[in-house]
Write a protein that holds these residues in place. Structure first.
Motif, short mmCIF file in Angstrom:
data_model
loop_
_atom_site.label_atom_id
_atom_site.label_comp_id
_atom_site.label_asym_id
_atom_site.label_seq_id
_atom_site.Cartn_x
_atom_site.Cartn_y
_atom_site.Cartn_z
N ILE A 281 0.84 -1.20 0.00
CA ILE A 281 0.00 0.00 0.00
C ILE A 281 0.87 1.25 0.00
N PHE A 282 1.96 1.23 0.77
CA PHE A 282 2.90 2.36 0.77
C PHE A 282 3.31 2.70 -0.66
N GLU A 283 3.68 1.67 -1.41
CA GLU A 283 4.19 1.90 -2.78
C GLU A 283 3.08 2.34 -3.72
N SER A 284 1.95 1.63 -3.69
CA SER A 284 0.90 1.91 -4.65
C SER A 284 0.24 3.27 -4.41
N GLU A 285 0.23 3.74 -3.16
CA GLU A 285 -0.43 5.01 -2.84
C GLU A 285 0.56 6.12 -2.49
N ASN A 286 1.86 5.86 -2.65
CA ASN A 286 2.90 6.87 -2.41
C ASN A 286 2.74 7.55 -1.05
N LEU A 287 2.63 6.75 0.00
CA LEU A 287 2.30 7.28 1.31
C LEU A 287 3.44 8.04 1.97
N VAL A 288 4.68 7.66 1.68
CA VAL A 288 5.80 8.42 2.25
C VAL A 288 5.80 9.83 1.68
N GLU A 289 5.60 9.93 0.39
CA GLU A 289 5.54 11.24 -0.25
C GLU A 289 4.32 12.03 0.23
N ASN A 290 3.20 11.34 0.44
CA ASN A 290 2.01 12.02 0.94
C ASN A 290 2.24 12.57 2.35
N ALA A 291 2.95 11.80 3.18
CA ALA A 291 3.25 12.27 4.54
C ALA A 291 4.06 13.55 4.49
N ALA A 292 5.02 13.62 3.57
CA ALA A 292 5.84 14.83 3.45
C ALA A 292 5.00 16.02 2.99
#
Length: 379
Positions: A281-292
């Motif tokens: 899910i992290f990869e498919s939804e770009n969650l690290v980038e979204n957190a930033a």
């Protein structure tokens, strides 16, 4: 039988979660800006996460570490690639305290030394050595007070090196960003100086990324904002989105031996399925980038609120310091505005939402916080 009464409880029963919201037994909806102590990383009841758990549970929930479990290697490969620690080793356990306990034990095995350096306001867990490395005498029982840990001021690499020069230090353990201590960020250059000092003195550098890791700060690990590598990294909280799990990421220079570490439940099949789904899910939804991105936006909005003395943090790990105790404000947010938040000490509110938080929900929180502050001022 009574429950052992050690928790201060809100008079709320949460029965369901969906994304960044939770719902109580009376049907009330709450915006979850705390994620159950930073545990909910991909949102409550994410369909892909739920499906992964259901699929694995139909096949096998648990068998011991006496047999091959390919899911462990699948998780290690994926975590290594995404985190930038692909040449390291992974040992899977069950809780953040257990991860830190094993990290410090490994450091002692590796160096043959027995002393640990920790920092003021640190929180590393509630098990034997982890609680001794936590800067809170109230939760350290006499049996834990074995004088194996020396505290130095947070962010002071020179003070840490002065202790290393005595020759008996096995490891330095430090949070990427202090969570329980108040969302404290070390000064510029701290991690680099500490990394260099540990290398000079043959001391193991342990990055406790239990709360600040797993994408929360806009990098996979908070210490990666400084461009360094630790010798050991501990992870928990968001690793499996609420399923009990943690891990110790270990330098290839630290060699394993049969029987050195062990666990009954760590790395079980269901836990691995949960953790793999989280990374997918992290990869498919770009969650690290979204957190930033979302974190930067939310902090900018928060800095516009004059009643807040200081806004500090990175990504979606945010502390709001006020010039007054926040107990009444948190109560108004929870019961008046239906928003969950956390606290550090008496004057700091902690925000640790799911990494799926959107700008729209960030704006909704600003409205709720402003209303809560106004209600307190007018009463």
């Amino acid at each position: 039988m009574k429950l052992f009464d050690v928790y201060t409880l809100f008079d709320i029963e949460i029965v369901r979660g969906d994304g960044c919201f939770v719902f109580d037994s009376k049907g009330n909806r709450y915006l979850d800006l705390y994620g159950g102590h930073a545990v909910i990383s991909v949102g409550h009841s994410h369909p892909r996460y739920v499906k992964a758990l259901e699929s694995q549970a139909e096949k096998l929930v648990f068998y011991s570490n006496s047999v091959h479990n390919p899911l462990q290697q699948q998780l290690a490969d994926k975590l290594g690639r995404i985190s930038g620690y692909d040449d390291y080793q992974l040992f899977l356990v069950n809780s953040g305290a257990e991860a830190n306990e094993n990290a410090m034990k490994l450091a002692s095995f590796h160096t043959g030394r027995s002393r640990i350096i920790a920092f003021s306001k640190a929180f590393h867990g509630r098990t034997s050595l982890a609680v001794e490395a936590t800067d809170n005498p109230k939760i350290i029982a006499p049996v834990n007070a074995n004088r194996r840990v020396t505290f130095v001021p947070f962010g002071d690499a020179e003070a840490a090196e002065a202790e290393m020069e005595k020759g008996d230090v096995a490891a330095v353990i430090v949070e990427g960003i202090q969570g329980v201590g108040g969302i404290n960020i070390p000064c510029a250059g701290f991690w680099n100086k500490l990394r260099e000092a540990c290398t000079r003195h043959g001391v193991v550098l342990i990055a406790d990324e239990i709360q600040s890791g797993y994408g929360r700060t806009g990098k996979f690990f908070a210490h990666q904002h400084s461009g360094i590598k630790a010798d050991i990294v501990t992870v928990a909280k968001g690793i499996a989105n609420g399923f009990p799990m943690s891990g110790v990421i270990i330098s290839p220079d630290i060699r394993p031996a049969y029987g050195m570490l062990g666990t009954t439940f760590g790395g079980n099949h269901l836990a691995c399925a949960a953790a793999i789904a989280v990374l997918d899910i992290f990869e498919s939804e770009n969650l690290v980038e979204n957190a930033a991105r979302t974190g930067d936006y939310l902090m900018q909005r928060l800095q516009e609120i004059s009643q807040i003395k200081e806004v500090r943090g990175k990504g979606l790990m945010i502390g709001l310091e006020f010039g007054f105790p926040v107990k009444q404000l948190r109560t108004e947010l929870l019961f008046g505005q239906k928003v969950f938040t956390g606290a550090s000490g008496s004057n700091v509110i902690r925000l640790l939402p799911p990494l799926t938080l959107t700008r729209q929900l960030a704006d909704e929180f600003i409205v709720c916080l402003t209303a809560a502050l106004n209600n307190i001022a007018n009463n």
